[in-house]
Design a protein around this motif. Structure first.
Motif, PDB file in Angstrom:
ATOM      1  N   ALA A  38       0.860  -1.182   0.000  1.00  0.00           N
ATOM      2  CA  ALA A  38       0.000   0.000   0.000  1.00  0.00           C
ATOM      3  C   ALA A  38       0.895   1.231   0.000  1.00  0.00           C
ATOM      4  O   ALA A  38       1.683   1.433   0.927  1.00  0.00           O
ATOM      5  N   ALA A  39       0.810   2.030  -1.048  1.00  0.00           N
ATOM      6  CA  ALA A  39       1.643   3.225  -1.179  1.00  0.00           C
ATOM      7  C   ALA A  39       0.766   4.469  -1.137  1.00  0.00           C
ATOM      8  O   ALA A  39      -0.327   4.493  -1.710  1.00  0.00           O
ATOM      9  N   THR A  40       1.259   5.505  -0.459  1.00  0.00           N
ATOM     10  CA  THR A  40       0.573   6.789  -0.398  1.00  0.00           C
ATOM     11  C   THR A  40       1.561   7.865  -0.790  1.00  0.00           C
ATOM     12  O   THR A  40       2.634   7.976  -0.211  1.00  0.00           O
ATOM     13  N   ALA A  50       6.488  10.248   0.168  1.00  0.00           N
ATOM     14  CA  ALA A  50       6.103   8.932  -0.317  1.00  0.00           C
ATOM     15  C   ALA A  50       6.159   7.970   0.873  1.00  0.00           C
ATOM     16  O   ALA A  50       7.154   7.930   1.586  1.00  0.00           O
ATOM     17  N   GLU A  51       5.075   7.234   1.080  1.00  0.00           N
ATOM     18  CA  GLU A  51       5.006   6.248   2.154  1.00  0.00           C
ATOM     19  C   GLU A  51       4.591   4.917   1.557  1.00  0.00           C
ATOM     20  O   GLU A  51       3.821   4.878   0.605  1.00  0.00           O
ATOM     21  N   VAL A  52       5.085   3.852   2.128  1.00  0.00           N
ATOM     22  CA  VAL A  52       4.677   2.529   1.670  1.00  0.00           C
ATOM     23  C   VAL A  52       4.648   1.581   2.867  1.00  0.00           C
ATOM     24  O   VAL A  52       5.479   1.678   3.769  1.00  0.00           O
ATOM     25  N   THR A  53       3.648   0.717   2.873  1.00  0.00           N
ATOM     26  CA  THR A  53       3.550  -0.348   3.860  1.00  0.00           C
ATOM     27  C   THR A  53       3.521  -1.662   3.092  1.00  0.00           C
ATOM     28  O   THR A  53       2.663  -1.866   2.239  1.00  0.00           O
ATOM     29  N   VAL A  54       4.474  -2.521   3.394  1.00  0.00           N
ATOM     30  CA  VAL A  54       4.590  -3.810   2.723  1.00  0.00           C
ATOM     31  C   VAL A  54       4.181  -4.886   3.713  1.00  0.00           C
ATOM     32  O   VAL A  54       4.707  -4.953   4.821  1.00  0.00           O
ATOM     33  N   HIS A  55       3.227  -5.693   3.315  1.00  0.00           N
ATOM     34  CA  HIS A  55       2.756  -6.794   4.162  1.00  0.00           C
ATOM     35  C   HIS A  55       3.464  -8.064   3.710  1.00  0.00           C
ATOM     36  O   HIS A  55       3.238  -8.550   2.613  1.00  0.00           O
ATOM     37  N   ILE A  61       6.168  -3.929   7.067  1.00  0.00           N
ATOM     38  CA  ILE A  61       7.263  -2.965   7.031  1.00  0.00           C
ATOM     39  C   ILE A  61       6.711  -1.650   6.506  1.00  0.00           C
ATOM     40  O   ILE A  61       6.106  -1.611   5.431  1.00  0.00           O
ATOM     41  N   HIS A  62       6.924  -0.569   7.259  1.00  0.00           N
ATOM     42  CA  HIS A  62       6.474   0.763   6.863  1.00  0.00           C
ATOM     43  C   HIS A  62       7.692   1.651   6.648  1.00  0.00           C
ATOM     44  O   HIS A  62       8.572   1.719   7.504  1.00  0.00           O
ATOM     45  N   VAL A  63       7.723   2.328   5.502  1.00  0.00           N
ATOM     46  CA  VAL A  63       8.844   3.202   5.160  1.00  0.00           C
ATOM     47  C   VAL A  63       8.274   4.497   4.593  1.00  0.00           C
ATOM     48  O   VAL A  63       7.258   4.477   3.890  1.00  0.00           O
ATOM     49  N   GLU A  64       8.926   5.623   4.897  1.00  0.00           N
ATOM     50  CA  GLU A  64       8.521   6.888   4.302  1.00  0.00           C
ATOM     51  C   GLU A  64       9.754   7.709   3.935  1.00  0.00           C
ATOM     52  O   GLU A  64      10.815   7.548   4.542  1.00  0.00           O
ATOM     53  N   ASP A  75      12.397   7.194  -5.220  1.00  0.00           N
ATOM     54  CA  ASP A  75      13.688   6.504  -5.299  1.00  0.00           C
ATOM     55  C   ASP A  75      14.254   6.242  -3.904  1.00  0.00           C
ATOM     56  O   ASP A  75      14.714   5.138  -3.599  1.00  0.00           O
ATOM     57  N   SER A  76      14.230   7.264  -3.060  1.00  0.00           N
ATOM     58  CA  SER A  76      14.728   7.123  -1.694  1.00  0.00           C
ATOM     59  C   SER A  76      13.911   6.098  -0.917  1.00  0.00           C
ATOM     60  O   SER A  76      14.461   5.278  -0.169  1.00  0.00           O
ATOM     61  N   LEU A  77      12.615   6.117  -1.120  1.00  0.00           N
ATOM     62  CA  LEU A  77      11.722   5.175  -0.457  1.00  0.00           C
ATOM     63  C   LEU A  77      12.049   3.739  -0.834  1.00  0.00           C
ATOM     64  O   LEU A  77      12.146   2.867   0.035  1.00  0.00           O
ATOM     65  N   VAL A  78      12.244   3.483  -2.103  1.00  0.00           N
ATOM     66  CA  VAL A  78      12.528   2.122  -2.558  1.00  0.00           C
ATOM     67  C   VAL A  78      13.887   1.655  -2.043  1.00  0.00           C
ATOM     68  O   VAL A  78      14.045   0.485  -1.678  1.00  0.00           O
ATOM     69  N   ASP A  79      14.868   2.556  -1.979  1.00  0.00           N
ATOM     70  CA  ASP A  79      16.171   2.183  -1.423  1.00  0.00           C
ATOM     71  C   ASP A  79      16.042   1.772   0.052  1.00  0.00           C
ATOM     72  O   ASP A  79      16.597   0.752   0.469  1.00  0.00           O
ATOM     73  N   LYS A  80      15.310   2.563   0.827  1.00  0.00           N
ATOM     74  CA  LYS A  80      15.108   2.239   2.237  1.00  0.00           C
ATOM     75  C   LYS A  80      14.348   0.922   2.400  1.00  0.00           C
ATOM     76  O   LYS A  80      14.696   0.091   3.231  1.00  0.00           O
ATOM     77  N   LEU A  81      13.319   0.756   1.600  1.00  0.00           N
ATOM     78  CA  LEU A  81      12.506  -0.455   1.668  1.00  0.00           C
ATOM     79  C   LEU A  81      13.318  -1.685   1.300  1.00  0.00           C
ATOM     80  O   LEU A  81      13.213  -2.725   1.954  1.00  0.00           O
ATOM     81  N   ASP A  82      14.137  -1.565   0.290  1.00  0.00           N
ATOM     82  CA  ASP A  82      14.965  -2.691  -0.142  1.00  0.00           C
ATOM     83  C   ASP A  82      15.922  -3.116   0.971  1.00  0.00           C
ATOM     84  O   ASP A  82      16.089  -4.305   1.236  1.00  0.00           O
ATOM     85  N   ARG A  83      16.525  -2.153   1.644  1.00  0.00           N
ATOM     86  CA  ARG A  83      17.426  -2.473   2.760  1.00  0.00           C
ATOM     87  C   ARG A  83      16.681  -3.182   3.885  1.00  0.00           C
ATOM     88  O   ARG A  83      17.172  -4.160   4.455  1.00  0.00           O
ATOM     89  N   GLN A  84      15.492  -2.699   4.218  1.00  0.00           N
ATOM     90  CA  GLN A  84      14.744  -3.321   5.310  1.00  0.00           C
ATOM     91  C   GLN A  84      14.267  -4.725   4.960  1.00  0.00           C
ATOM     92  O   GLN A  84      14.282  -5.619   5.806  1.00  0.00           O
ATOM     93  N   VAL A  85      13.859  -4.931   3.714  1.00  0.00           N
ATOM     94  CA  VAL A  85      13.413  -6.252   3.297  1.00  0.00           C
ATOM     95  C   VAL A  85      14.581  -7.235   3.300  1.00  0.00           C
ATOM     96  O   VAL A  85      14.447  -8.372   3.744  1.00  0.00           O
ATOM     97  N   GLN A  86      15.752  -6.793   2.821  1.00  0.00           N
ATOM     98  CA  GLN A  86      16.929  -7.668   2.845  1.00  0.00           C
ATOM     99  C   GLN A  86      17.333  -7.991   4.275  1.00  0.00           C
ATOM    100  O   GLN A  86      17.722  -9.120   4.583  1.00  0.00           O
TER     101      GLN A  86
END
Length: 108
Positions: A38-40, A50-55, A61-64, A75-86
């Protein structure tokens, strides 16, 4: 993966939707147990957020990210999200001493 994109004070154009979905494919490539996303996207006077919550299986995982440009925020959001998912993927693998991710989540 179910992708839901909403905009606050902003119309989500097909170009923005396509850009974000292509960027989020990188996260799915690293960890394929993503249930939904879910992205807002929101715009204030000078800040774009940009905010995203990945279930995931067993965790949300919530990143903004806040930038002056919406595409830079995504771009910054996806980089942060990728690090947290890894990081989560590594934690699950370490916890189960080398079992595959699917086996660890299912509990076999």
């Amino acid at each position: 993966m179910n992708l839901q994109i909403s905009g606050r004070h902003l119309e989500v154009t097909p170009a923005i939707r396509e850009y974000l979905s292509v960027k989020l494919e990188r996260v799915v490539r690293h960890f394929d147990h993503v249930i939904d996303v879910a992205a807002t996207l929101s715009v204030d006077k000078l800040k774009k957020k940009a905010e995203v919550t990945v279930h995931l299986s067993g965790k949300d995982i919530h990143v903004e990210a806040i930038e002056e440009d919406l595409y830079a925020a995504m771009d910054s959001l996806v980089d942060k999200l990728d690090r947290q998912v890894q990081k989560y993927k590594q934690k699950v693998q370490d916890h189960h001493r080398g079992q595959s991710i699917g086996d660890a989540i299912v509990g076999e």
